[in-house]
Design a protein around this motif. Sequence first.
Motif, PDB file in Angstrom:
ATOM      1  N   SER A  24       0.846  -1.193   0.000  1.00  0.00           N
ATOM      2  CA  SER A  24       0.000   0.000   0.000  1.00  0.00           C
ATOM      3  C   SER A  24       0.879   1.239   0.000  1.00  0.00           C
ATOM      4  CB  SER A  24      -0.872   0.003   1.258  1.00  0.00           C
ATOM      5  OG  SER A  24      -1.578   1.211   1.374  1.00  0.00           O
ATOM      6  N   SER A  25       0.441   2.271  -0.689  1.00  0.00           N
ATOM      7  CA  SER A  25       1.151   3.552  -0.601  1.00  0.00           C
ATOM      8  C   SER A  25       0.516   4.384   0.508  1.00  0.00           C
ATOM      9  CB  SER A  25       1.101   4.283  -1.940  1.00  0.00           C
ATOM     10  OG  SER A  25      -0.233   4.588  -2.259  1.00  0.00           O
ATOM     11  N   SER A  26       1.099   5.547   0.753  1.00  0.00           N
ATOM     12  CA  SER A  26       0.612   6.441   1.811  1.00  0.00           C
ATOM     13  C   SER A  26      -0.768   6.998   1.490  1.00  0.00           C
ATOM     14  CB  SER A  26       1.619   7.589   1.940  1.00  0.00           C
ATOM     15  OG  SER A  26       1.087   8.646   2.695  1.00  0.00           O
ATOM     16  N   LEU A  27      -1.457   7.500   2.514  1.00  0.00           N
ATOM     17  CA  LEU A  27      -2.733   8.196   2.280  1.00  0.00           C
ATOM     18  C   LEU A  27      -2.506   9.531   1.579  1.00  0.00           C
ATOM     19  CD1 LEU A  27      -4.638   7.627   5.649  1.00  0.00           C
ATOM     20  CD2 LEU A  27      -5.176   6.613   3.425  1.00  0.00           C
ATOM     21  N   ILE A  28      -1.277   9.997   1.628  1.00  0.00           N
ATOM     22  CA  ILE A  28      -0.935  11.237   0.916  1.00  0.00           C
ATOM     23  C   ILE A  28      -0.356  10.855  -0.437  1.00  0.00           C
ATOM     24  CG2 ILE A  28       0.433  13.355   0.945  1.00  0.00           C
ATOM     25  CD1 ILE A  28       0.644  13.060   3.972  1.00  0.00           C
ATOM     26  N   PRO A  29      -1.043  11.194  -1.519  1.00  0.00           N
ATOM     27  CA  PRO A  29      -0.548  10.788  -2.830  1.00  0.00           C
ATOM     28  C   PRO A  29       0.836  11.383  -3.082  1.00  0.00           C
ATOM     29  CG  PRO A  29      -2.770  11.685  -2.983  1.00  0.00           C
ATOM     30  CD  PRO A  29      -2.281  11.987  -1.602  1.00  0.00           C
ATOM     31  N   GLN A  64      -4.869  -1.469  -0.523  1.00  0.00           N
ATOM     32  CA  GLN A  64      -4.473  -0.057  -0.407  1.00  0.00           C
ATOM     33  C   GLN A  64      -5.271   0.676   0.667  1.00  0.00           C
ATOM     34  OE1 GLN A  64      -2.116   1.981  -2.193  1.00  0.00           O
ATOM     35  NE2 GLN A  64      -2.771   3.395  -0.584  1.00  0.00           N
ATOM     36  N   LYS A  65      -4.554   1.416   1.519  1.00  0.00           N
ATOM     37  CA  LYS A  65      -5.216   2.322   2.475  1.00  0.00           C
ATOM     38  C   LYS A  65      -5.864   3.452   1.692  1.00  0.00           C
ATOM     39  CE  LYS A  65      -1.187   3.227   4.439  1.00  0.00           C
ATOM     40  NZ  LYS A  65      -0.167   3.841   5.315  1.00  0.00           N
ATOM     41  N   CYS A  66      -7.138   3.723   1.946  1.00  0.00           N
ATOM     42  CA  CYS A  66      -7.827   4.800   1.236  1.00  0.00           C
ATOM     43  C   CYS A  66      -8.525   5.729   2.216  1.00  0.00           C
ATOM     44  CB  CYS A  66      -8.900   4.227   0.301  1.00  0.00           C
ATOM     45  SG  CYS A  66      -8.221   3.290  -1.072  1.00  0.00           S
ATOM     46  N   LEU A  67      -8.691   6.961   1.802  1.00  0.00           N
ATOM     47  CA  LEU A  67      -9.450   7.915   2.606  1.00  0.00           C
ATOM     48  C   LEU A  67     -10.382   8.692   1.687  1.00  0.00           C
ATOM     49  CD1 LEU A  67      -9.429   8.968   5.649  1.00  0.00           C
ATOM     50  CD2 LEU A  67      -8.362  10.989   4.678  1.00  0.00           C
ATOM     51  N   ARG A  68     -11.661   8.682   2.034  1.00  0.00           N
ATOM     52  CA  ARG A  68     -12.630   9.449   1.244  1.00  0.00           C
ATOM     53  C   ARG A  68     -13.329  10.432   2.172  1.00  0.00           C
ATOM     54  NH1 ARG A  68     -15.109   5.498  -3.488  1.00  0.00           N
ATOM     55  NH2 ARG A  68     -13.062   5.046  -4.403  1.00  0.00           N
ATOM     56  N   CYS A 290      -8.366   8.855  11.642  1.00  0.00           N
ATOM     57  CA  CYS A 290      -7.451   9.795  12.319  1.00  0.00           C
ATOM     58  C   CYS A 290      -6.103   9.141  12.585  1.00  0.00           C
ATOM     59  CB  CYS A 290      -8.077  10.283  13.626  1.00  0.00           C
ATOM     60  SG  CYS A 290      -9.533  11.316  13.356  1.00  0.00           S
ATOM     61  N   SER A 291      -6.112   7.895  13.039  1.00  0.00           N
ATOM     62  CA  SER A 291      -4.847   7.239  13.380  1.00  0.00           C
ATOM     63  C   SER A 291      -3.992   7.023  12.133  1.00  0.00           C
ATOM     64  CB  SER A 291      -5.113   5.892  14.054  1.00  0.00           C
ATOM     65  OG  SER A 291      -5.869   6.084  15.219  1.00  0.00           O
ATOM     66  N   PHE A 292      -4.612   6.561  11.065  1.00  0.00           N
ATOM     67  CA  PHE A 292      -3.827   6.338   9.841  1.00  0.00           C
ATOM     68  C   PHE A 292      -3.347   7.659   9.243  1.00  0.00           C
ATOM     69  CE2 PHE A 292      -5.380   1.987  10.066  1.00  0.00           C
ATOM     70  CZ  PHE A 292      -4.305   1.272   9.550  1.00  0.00           C
ATOM     71  N   MET A 293      -4.127   8.708   9.408  1.00  0.00           N
ATOM     72  CA  MET A 293      -3.679  10.012   8.891  1.00  0.00           C
ATOM     73  C   MET A 293      -2.445  10.485   9.657  1.00  0.00           C
ATOM     74  SD  MET A 293      -7.359  11.860   8.273  1.00  0.00           S
ATOM     75  CE  MET A 293      -6.931  13.288   7.287  1.00  0.00           C
ATOM     76  N   VAL A 294      -2.504  10.370  10.988  1.00  0.00           N
ATOM     77  CA  VAL A 294      -1.340  10.792  11.778  1.00  0.00           C
ATOM     78  C   VAL A 294      -0.139   9.904  11.434  1.00  0.00           C
ATOM     79  CG1 VAL A 294      -0.391  11.098  14.096  1.00  0.00           C
ATOM     80  CG2 VAL A 294      -2.772  11.741  13.641  1.00  0.00           C
ATOM     81  N   PRO A 346       2.587  -2.415  10.388  1.00  0.00           N
ATOM     82  CA  PRO A 346       3.527  -2.297  11.515  1.00  0.00           C
ATOM     83  C   PRO A 346       3.841  -0.845  11.893  1.00  0.00           C
ATOM     84  CG  PRO A 346       4.337  -3.858   9.875  1.00  0.00           C
ATOM     85  CD  PRO A 346       3.132  -3.211   9.289  1.00  0.00           C
ATOM     86  N   ASP A 347       3.782   0.079  10.928  1.00  0.00           N
ATOM     87  CA  ASP A 347       4.104   1.471  11.295  1.00  0.00           C
ATOM     88  C   ASP A 347       3.067   2.057  12.243  1.00  0.00           C
ATOM     89  OD1 ASP A 347       2.284   1.499   9.122  1.00  0.00           O
ATOM     90  OD2 ASP A 347       2.757   3.611   8.767  1.00  0.00           O
ATOM     91  N   LEU A 348       1.852   1.502  12.202  1.00  0.00           N
ATOM     92  CA  LEU A 348       0.813   1.947  13.136  1.00  0.00           C
ATOM     93  C   LEU A 348       1.254   1.628  14.568  1.00  0.00           C
ATOM     94  CD1 LEU A 348      -2.050   3.129  12.581  1.00  0.00           C
ATOM     95  CD2 LEU A 348      -2.939   0.821  12.927  1.00  0.00           C
TER      96      LEU A 348
END
Length: 476
Positions: A24-29, A64-68, A290-294, A346-348
Amino acid sequence: MKTSEIRKKFLDFFASKGHQVVPSSSLIPGNDPTLMFTVAGMVQFKDVFLGFEKRDYTRATTSQKCLRAGGKHNDLENVGYTARHHTFFEMLGNFSFGDYFKRDAITFAWEFLTGEQWLALPKDKLMVTVYATDDEAYDIWHNTVGVPADKIVRIGDNKGAPYASDNFWTMGDTGPCGPCTEIFFDHGPSVAGGPPGSPDEDGDRFMEIWNNVFMQFNRDDAGTLHPLPKPSVDTGMGLERLSTVLQHVKSNYETDALACLVRAAARETGVEYSQDVPSLKVIADHIRACSFMVADGILPSNEGRGYVLRRIARRAIRHGYKLGQKGLFFHKIVADLVAEMGEAYPDLREKQAHIEDALRAEEIKFAETLEIGMGLVDSALEGGKTALDGDTIFKLYDTFGFPVDLTADICRERGIHADLEGFERAMEAQRERGRAGSNFKMSGKIAYNGDDTRFHGYDKSSVDAKILALYKGTEP
Ligand code: ATP
Ligand code: MG
Ligand code: MG
Ligand code: MG
């Protein structure tokens, strides 16, 4: 089958079909000024689809981690109201970069869903849509796969239609896009909602699980479609929705991945666990976002991505308050999330303390004004008023740190109208005052300068314009 097993099974299936498993890539493109967040699995492959970037594989698969929660793909308003929408979710996908096209995409999807050694879903509970004029896809579903005609619906590009159907996928205002074929699971008549293409399709009965996009075009700034160098395939399937199907429940919040968070929300707000309390589900959803964004480097702030995070966090905090929790609680659920998802991400786990600190700081900050702000809402509504006036919405925003969509959420719950036009007028008046007295320094409160909800150079429409538009029923 547990969510983690489903994720693995999907990746294993596509690896067995020659796909490279890509993380997965980051939530920030990365490197994409047109998008605020990763809204789909294809985002990290955008340049590959456009032919700008070459990889040493032509088939890939991801979870993939996604945020909508902002921009074109925004499901914030759906959370707590539907059984299938989240702000943060995981999208399973398989991709062909100029390799296979419609036939393989469709037969792979069907084999994975119904094959005995894969998910073995009952075929009669599945329904598919194809783009209105896509005879090729229709023919593959009907004649190759054997889906009966009454389970295939042709859907067009119904922009402006009274209901949501739209079988042409676009990443944003510009970028790769194309006609779709979507796969739906029927929860049966005990759940409200009609089949895709019907006026009540937005109900939860027919749940879209998998969207296969036949990437054929690139849409430019003027909206013109240009053929891509090579027709490709982009698919996306909601992992949480697939868990709902495989765990024989009717809502994503009842699956292993989410139910533990609904429970944690109940524990931390001191109410009894129930799937019938929307606020608990909102908190369960929002702690993930919120947690994945941080974890991906975003911190609450008054602009851009940080403001989206602030809005989501404050919404969750307000829902806790609504349940009677006036103390700090939200950051305490991070540990439950780490226990559930730390193995896959794991980064979480590594960033747990940082995430807790960031969310705790936001709770402390909002606690100072939340109670007074709620008091203001109550007194503004005294005497059975049916609308919250724009000046109050502005005061809540400007002085008490209530994002507009949070106030709109309160109004929606109470069945009253939020005067967002009045809010806009109050905001404009403040801007005028600001211009007139620009040699005075602003005080320490959140001062609206006309920009702080906007994300410069990214989303064309500001997040709040989106909220305003939702209430006006128009697209900005
Ligand atoms: P829906 O019509 O249900 O809102 P969509 O058509 O907007 O879904 P796509 O953009 O096609 O969704 O995304 C691909 C898949 O990702 C969907 O088929 C669904 O399984 C999943 N998905 C989309 N949005 C969400 C969400 N907000 N929460 C959870 N899963 C989602
Ligand atoms: Mg949607
Ligand atoms: Mg859809
Ligand atoms: Mg779709």
